[in-house]
Design an enzyme around this catalytic site. Structure first.
Site, PDB file in Angstrom:
ATOM      1  N   GLN A  30       0.805  -1.216   0.000  1.00 61.66           N
ATOM      2  CA  GLN A  30       0.000   0.000   0.000  1.00 61.66           C
ATOM      3  C   GLN A  30       0.842   1.271   0.000  1.00 61.66           C
ATOM      4  O   GLN A  30       0.367   2.327  -0.405  1.00 61.66           O
ATOM      5  CB  GLN A  30      -0.937  -0.001   1.202  1.00 61.66           C
ATOM      6  CG  GLN A  30      -1.989  -1.096   1.151  1.00 61.66           C
ATOM      7  CD  GLN A  30      -2.799  -1.170   2.425  1.00 61.66           C
ATOM      8  OE1 GLN A  30      -2.371  -1.793   3.392  1.00 61.66           O
ATOM      9  NE2 GLN A  30      -3.951  -0.534   2.438  1.00 61.66           N
ATOM     10  N   ARG A  87       4.530   0.893  12.486  1.00 57.53           N
ATOM     11  CA  ARG A  87       4.273  -0.459  12.004  1.00 57.53           C
ATOM     12  C   ARG A  87       4.365  -0.472  10.482  1.00 57.53           C
ATOM     13  O   ARG A  87       3.641   0.265   9.802  1.00 57.53           O
ATOM     14  CB  ARG A  87       2.892  -0.944  12.455  1.00 57.53           C
ATOM     15  CG  ARG A  87       2.630  -2.378  11.998  1.00 57.53           C
ATOM     16  CD  ARG A  87       1.252  -2.885  12.384  1.00 57.53           C
ATOM     17  NE  ARG A  87       1.076  -4.197  11.774  1.00 57.53           N
ATOM     18  CZ  ARG A  87      -0.044  -4.649  11.252  1.00 57.53           C
ATOM     19  NH1 ARG A  87      -1.131  -3.899  11.255  1.00 57.53           N
ATOM     20  NH2 ARG A  87      -0.096  -5.844  10.708  1.00 57.53           N
ATOM     21  N   HIS A 132       1.959  -9.112   4.901  1.00 58.25           N
ATOM     22  CA  HIS A 132       0.738  -8.310   4.977  1.00 58.25           C
ATOM     23  C   HIS A 132       0.005  -8.452   3.638  1.00 58.25           C
ATOM     24  O   HIS A 132       0.082  -7.571   2.782  1.00 58.25           O
ATOM     25  CB  HIS A 132       1.082  -6.854   5.272  1.00 58.25           C
ATOM     26  CG  HIS A 132      -0.094  -6.007   5.659  1.00 58.25           C
ATOM     27  ND1 HIS A 132      -0.124  -5.239   6.803  1.00 58.25           N
ATOM     28  CD2 HIS A 132      -1.295  -5.802   5.058  1.00 58.25           C
ATOM     29  CE1 HIS A 132      -1.279  -4.596   6.877  1.00 58.25           C
ATOM     30  NE2 HIS A 132      -2.002  -4.923   5.808  1.00 58.25           N
ATOM     31  N   ASN A 177      -0.305 -10.683   8.874  1.00 53.15           N
ATOM     32  CA  ASN A 177      -1.392  -9.731   9.082  1.00 53.15           C
ATOM     33  C   ASN A 177      -2.689 -10.281   8.519  1.00 53.15           C
ATOM     34  O   ASN A 177      -2.765 -10.659   7.344  1.00 53.15           O
ATOM     35  CB  ASN A 177      -1.080  -8.408   8.395  1.00 53.15           C
ATOM     36  CG  ASN A 177      -2.224  -7.415   8.543  1.00 53.15           C
ATOM     37  OD1 ASN A 177      -2.391  -6.788   9.587  1.00 53.15           O
ATOM     38  ND2 ASN A 177      -3.042  -7.273   7.500  1.00 53.15           N
ATOM     39  N   GLU A 178      -3.721 -10.322   9.344  1.00 56.64           N
ATOM     40  CA  GLU A 178      -5.077 -10.701   8.955  1.00 56.64           C
ATOM     41  C   GLU A 178      -5.132 -11.964   8.097  1.00 56.64           C
ATOM     42  O   GLU A 178      -5.689 -11.975   6.998  1.00 56.64           O
ATOM     43  CB  GLU A 178      -5.772  -9.539   8.238  1.00 56.64           C
ATOM     44  CG  GLU A 178      -5.991  -8.342   9.127  1.00 56.64           C
ATOM     45  CD  GLU A 178      -6.871  -7.268   8.522  1.00 56.64           C
ATOM     46  OE1 GLU A 178      -7.339  -6.396   9.288  1.00 56.64           O
ATOM     47  OE2 GLU A 178      -7.092  -7.283   7.290  1.00 56.64           O
ATOM     48  N   ASN A 318      -6.639  -5.807  14.701  1.00 57.24           N
ATOM     49  CA  ASN A 318      -7.022  -4.740  13.783  1.00 57.24           C
ATOM     50  C   ASN A 318      -8.518  -4.551  13.957  1.00 57.24           C
ATOM     51  O   ASN A 318      -9.312  -5.415  13.575  1.00 57.24           O
ATOM     52  CB  ASN A 318      -6.696  -5.130  12.339  1.00 57.24           C
ATOM     53  CG  ASN A 318      -5.210  -5.300  12.098  1.00 57.24           C
ATOM     54  OD1 ASN A 318      -4.381  -4.927  12.930  1.00 57.24           O
ATOM     55  ND2 ASN A 318      -4.853  -5.855  10.959  1.00 57.24           N
ATOM     56  N   TYR A 320     -11.998  -2.010  13.788  1.00 54.20           N
ATOM     57  CA  TYR A 320     -12.604  -0.822  13.199  1.00 54.20           C
ATOM     58  C   TYR A 320     -14.075  -0.656  13.547  1.00 54.20           C
ATOM     59  O   TYR A 320     -14.552   0.462  13.700  1.00 54.20           O
ATOM     60  CB  TYR A 320     -12.491  -0.885  11.663  1.00 54.20           C
ATOM     61  CG  TYR A 320     -11.097  -0.798  11.121  1.00 54.20           C
ATOM     62  CD1 TYR A 320     -10.564   0.409  10.683  1.00 54.20           C
ATOM     63  CD2 TYR A 320     -10.296  -1.929  11.030  1.00 54.20           C
ATOM     64  CE1 TYR A 320      -9.272   0.498  10.166  1.00 54.20           C
ATOM     65  CE2 TYR A 320      -9.007  -1.866  10.518  1.00 54.20           C
ATOM     66  CZ  TYR A 320      -8.499  -0.655  10.096  1.00 54.20           C
ATOM     67  OH  TYR A 320      -7.223  -0.584   9.597  1.00 54.20           O
ATOM     68  N   GLU A 391      -4.181  -1.926  14.275  1.00 46.02           N
ATOM     69  CA  GLU A 391      -4.841  -1.021  13.320  1.00 46.02           C
ATOM     70  C   GLU A 391      -6.140  -0.514  13.921  1.00 46.02           C
ATOM     71  O   GLU A 391      -6.873  -1.272  14.554  1.00 46.02           O
ATOM     72  CB  GLU A 391      -5.180  -1.722  11.988  1.00 46.02           C
ATOM     73  CG  GLU A 391      -4.015  -2.055  11.106  1.00 46.02           C
ATOM     74  CD  GLU A 391      -4.456  -2.712   9.799  1.00 46.02           C
ATOM     75  OE1 GLU A 391      -5.622  -2.519   9.380  1.00 46.02           O
ATOM     76  OE2 GLU A 391      -3.638  -3.421   9.187  1.00 46.02           O
ATOM     77  N   TRP A 440      -4.447   3.556  11.852  1.00 48.59           N
ATOM     78  CA  TRP A 440      -4.373   3.305  10.418  1.00 48.59           C
ATOM     79  C   TRP A 440      -4.985   4.508   9.721  1.00 48.59           C
ATOM     80  O   TRP A 440      -6.172   4.740   9.840  1.00 48.59           O
ATOM     81  CB  TRP A 440      -5.126   2.011  10.028  1.00 48.59           C
ATOM     82  CG  TRP A 440      -4.930   1.739   8.561  1.00 48.59           C
ATOM     83  CD1 TRP A 440      -5.680   2.217   7.525  1.00 48.59           C
ATOM     84  CD2 TRP A 440      -3.869   0.992   7.966  1.00 48.59           C
ATOM     85  NE1 TRP A 440      -5.157   1.821   6.322  1.00 48.59           N
ATOM     86  CE2 TRP A 440      -4.045   1.059   6.566  1.00 48.59           C
ATOM     87  CE3 TRP A 440      -2.783   0.280   8.478  1.00 48.59           C
ATOM     88  CZ2 TRP A 440      -3.183   0.433   5.675  1.00 48.59           C
ATOM     89  CZ3 TRP A 440      -1.938  -0.348   7.587  1.00 48.59           C
ATOM     90  CH2 TRP A 440      -2.138  -0.272   6.203  1.00 48.59           C
ATOM     91  N   GLU A 447      -5.812   1.544  -1.167  1.00 50.25           N
ATOM     92  CA  GLU A 447      -6.705   0.829  -0.264  1.00 50.25           C
ATOM     93  C   GLU A 447      -7.256  -0.432  -0.938  1.00 50.25           C
ATOM     94  O   GLU A 447      -8.443  -0.590  -1.197  1.00 50.25           O
ATOM     95  CB  GLU A 447      -7.847   1.757   0.202  1.00 50.25           C
ATOM     96  CG  GLU A 447      -8.832   1.162   1.190  1.00 50.25           C
ATOM     97  CD  GLU A 447      -8.184   0.417   2.344  1.00 50.25           C
ATOM     98  OE1 GLU A 447      -8.717  -0.634   2.724  1.00 50.25           O
ATOM     99  OE2 GLU A 447      -7.148   0.880   2.857  1.00 50.25           O
ATOM    100  N   TRP A 448      -6.353  -1.358  -1.275  1.00 44.69           N
ATOM    101  CA  TRP A 448      -6.706  -2.671  -1.802  1.00 44.69           C
ATOM    102  C   TRP A 448      -7.744  -2.586  -2.930  1.00 44.69           C
ATOM    103  O   TRP A 448      -7.511  -1.894  -3.905  1.00 44.69           O
ATOM    104  CB  TRP A 448      -7.116  -3.605  -0.664  1.00 44.69           C
ATOM    105  CG  TRP A 448      -6.076  -3.699   0.409  1.00 44.69           C
ATOM    106  CD1 TRP A 448      -6.174  -3.275   1.703  1.00 44.69           C
ATOM    107  CD2 TRP A 448      -4.736  -4.214   0.289  1.00 44.69           C
ATOM    108  NE1 TRP A 448      -4.997  -3.490   2.393  1.00 44.69           N
ATOM    109  CE2 TRP A 448      -4.088  -4.072   1.545  1.00 44.69           C
ATOM    110  CE3 TRP A 448      -3.999  -4.778  -0.770  1.00 44.69           C
ATOM    111  CZ2 TRP A 448      -2.782  -4.470   1.779  1.00 44.69           C
ATOM    112  CZ3 TRP A 448      -2.683  -5.181  -0.539  1.00 44.69           C
ATOM    113  CH2 TRP A 448      -2.090  -5.027   0.721  1.00 44.69           C
ATOM    114  N   PHE A 456      -7.580   6.834   4.274  1.00 44.39           N
ATOM    115  CA  PHE A 456      -7.499   6.485   5.697  1.00 44.39           C
ATOM    116  C   PHE A 456      -6.428   7.282   6.442  1.00 44.39           C
ATOM    117  O   PHE A 456      -6.222   7.069   7.631  1.00 44.39           O
ATOM    118  CB  PHE A 456      -7.170   4.996   5.849  1.00 44.39           C
ATOM    119  CG  PHE A 456      -8.372   4.077   5.889  1.00 44.39           C
ATOM    120  CD1 PHE A 456      -9.017   3.810   7.084  1.00 44.39           C
ATOM    121  CD2 PHE A 456      -8.838   3.475   4.744  1.00 44.39           C
ATOM    122  CE1 PHE A 456     -10.103   2.945   7.140  1.00 44.39           C
ATOM    123  CE2 PHE A 456      -9.925   2.605   4.776  1.00 44.39           C
ATOM    124  CZ  PHE A 456     -10.560   2.342   5.982  1.00 44.39           C
TER     125      PHE A 456
END
Length: 493
Positions: A30, A87, A132, A177-178, A318, A320, A391, A440, A447-448, A456
């Site tokens: 990213q 990070r 990630h 990550n995730e 993470n 949100y 995040e 984040w 953003e993917w 963000f």
């Protein structure tokens, strides 16, 4: 409308430990760009974003926000914020362009050494993620990436190299990550690489949505265990760091007070994040998953369980947003998740009222009390294992017609951060061992699937000339960091 629930915040200040991490977060795909520079190989996202139809604006991360070349400028922004940690993730394909079958790319090693040294020079601790979302495309082509147990030895080899070259200066490691997002989006829904799914779940040319997510997840869990084992036995005592994993975590509220909906909410937690944390911490999959999935859930060998005993030093979350959960296992409900997903219905509104204030992301609703509830749930389930919020943040839509002044006045993000940090502080008052918080993100970025259509960042990035400009949230976060040790910020709904 949306539900409004006042946070139970007292005026009593929170005493954050002196080594509490206040930071910002990023990821290599990213942020970095430089996608074929200095010997880097292609990763799965390089290939995926160059195929048409995947990214909302048709963009990619070839340049991203050019952090690879502008890292010193970005570190200066961090210094101004007053954060004590950053990070970031290392690009696996930048270190090992050909996996185990090629040489270590020393240009990649030197880049991250320079980044780490520059951070430490400013008093900022590097907080490093090994994977990630991105893996070398070569591993995907050779044996199918996360679907093959061969990736465990490749990941171990890669992790060992990172510990060897960077571990004397890196005190915080995240293995993956995730992984729960990668397993679902890559192998159930087919919206992430390698775009595998069944026809009833998505539009893919191959895959099995009811089996492959669990195979991929199993290999991710064991890859984590291998990396932790290497760190524990070869490096940790000498280097003195910590190692964990970061999971995507929503808080799940029962749709009603019924025992059925309460059971469904617990099942949702197990099928989303306990799916990974239970094996890593307890050596077994959650009971709810075992009961529903049976033999569709891969088994851990005796040797696997032995490796899993090494566990982790901290849980990265993470976090949100939140959602309502309704029972669908025994009570039929339209549009509920399938048996392989846990047989529950996820909703963001009840009786026409949203769970929290809607945002520009259709999945993100402002529900700050979910932070405290999630952390306390983790505290109770996992024996108060240290937690780091790796995040937390909120997006705005990119609006080319708005003025820069309007884009910088991100009051919604300011309110969001205040409320979620206050909620986190409440959990610490209740005894949760929370070690850090990462916003984040430092900068607007790729953003993917949304490309550059969502922002963000605490800093506005002009995607044409890549100029960085602090938003109001950067100023407020700077104030929070300086004030939080003596006085808890207040939040009024």
């Amino acid at each position: 409308m949306w539900a409004v629930e006042k946070l139970s915040i007292t005026k009593e200040p929170v005493s954050f430990p002196s080594n509490f991490l206040f930071g910002t977060a990023s990821s290599c795909y990213q942020f970095e760009g430089a996608f074929v520079s200095d010997g880097k190989g292609l990763n799965n996202w390089d290939v995926f974003t160059h195929e048409s139809g995947h990214i909302a604006d048709g963009s990619n991360g070839d340049i991203a926000i050019d952090h690879y070349n502008r890292y010193q400028e970005d570190i200066n922004l961090m210094e101004d914020l007053g954060v004590n940690s950053f990070r970031f993730s290392i690009s696996w394909a930048r270190i090992l362009p050909k996996g185990m079958y090629g040489d270590v790319n020393m240009a990649g090693i030197q880049h991250y050494k320079k980044l780490i040294d520059a951070l430490l020079h400013k008093g900022i601790q590097p907080f490093v993620t090994l994977a990630h979302y991105d893996i070398p495309q070569e591993l995907e082509d050779r044996y199918g990436g996360w679907l093959s147990p061969k990736i465990q030895s490749d990941f171990s080899y890669y992790a060992d190299i990172c510990f060897k070259y960077f571990g004397d200066r890196v005190k915080y490691w995240v293995t993956i990550n995730e992984p729960n997002v990668m397993a679902v989006r890559g192998y159930r829904l087919g919206t992430f690489p390698p775009v595998r799914c069944s026809g009833s779940f998505g539009n893919c040319s191959a895959g099995n949505s009811e089996k492959e997510p669990f195979i991929a997840a199993h290999n991710m869990i064991l890859s984590h265990a291998d990396a932790v084992s290497i760190y524990r036995t070869r490096y940790q005592e000498r280097q003195g760091g910590m190692i964990g994993i970061s999971l995507n975590t929503q808080w799940y509220e029962p749709f009603s007070n019924s025992s059925e909906d309460n059971s469904a909410a617990q099942r949702a937690r197990s099928f989303v994040y306990n799916w990974f944390l239970d094996p890593i911490i307890f050596g077994r999959y959650p009971e709810e998953m075992q009961q529903i999935l049976g033999n569709n859930l891969p088994a851990f060998s005796r040797n696997d369980v032995k490796k899993l005993n090494n566990g982790l030093d901290f849980i990265g979350i993470n976090h949100y947003t939140a959602a309502y959960i309704k029972e669908c296992l025994y009570i039929a409900c339209e549009h509920g998740y399938s048996w392989s997903e846990g047989s529950y219905f996820r909703a963001t509104e009840k009786d026409g009222v949203y769970i929290g204030k809607p945002t520009t992301m259709d999945w993100l609703f402002v529900y700050p009390q979910g932070m405290e509830k999630l952390v306390m749930y983790m505290k109770d389930r996992f024996n108060n294992t240290p937690i780091i919020v790796t995040e937390n943040g909120i997006a705005e839509s990119d609006n080319p017609n708005s003025s820069l002044e309007d884009a910088l006045n991100d009051t919604q993000r300011v309110e969001y951060m205040h409320s979620y940090l206050n909620s986190l502080a409440n959990s610490m008052r209740e005894g949760a061992d929370v070690r850090g918080y990462f916003a984040w993100s430092l900068l607007d970025n790729f953003e993917w699937l949304e490309g550059y259509t969502k922002r963000f960042g605490l800093h506005y990035v002009n995607f044409t000339n890549l100029q960085r400009t602090p938003k109001l949230s950067a100023t407020r976060y700077k104030e929070l960091i300086s004030n939080f040790h003596s006085q808890l910020a207040t939040y009024t709904t």
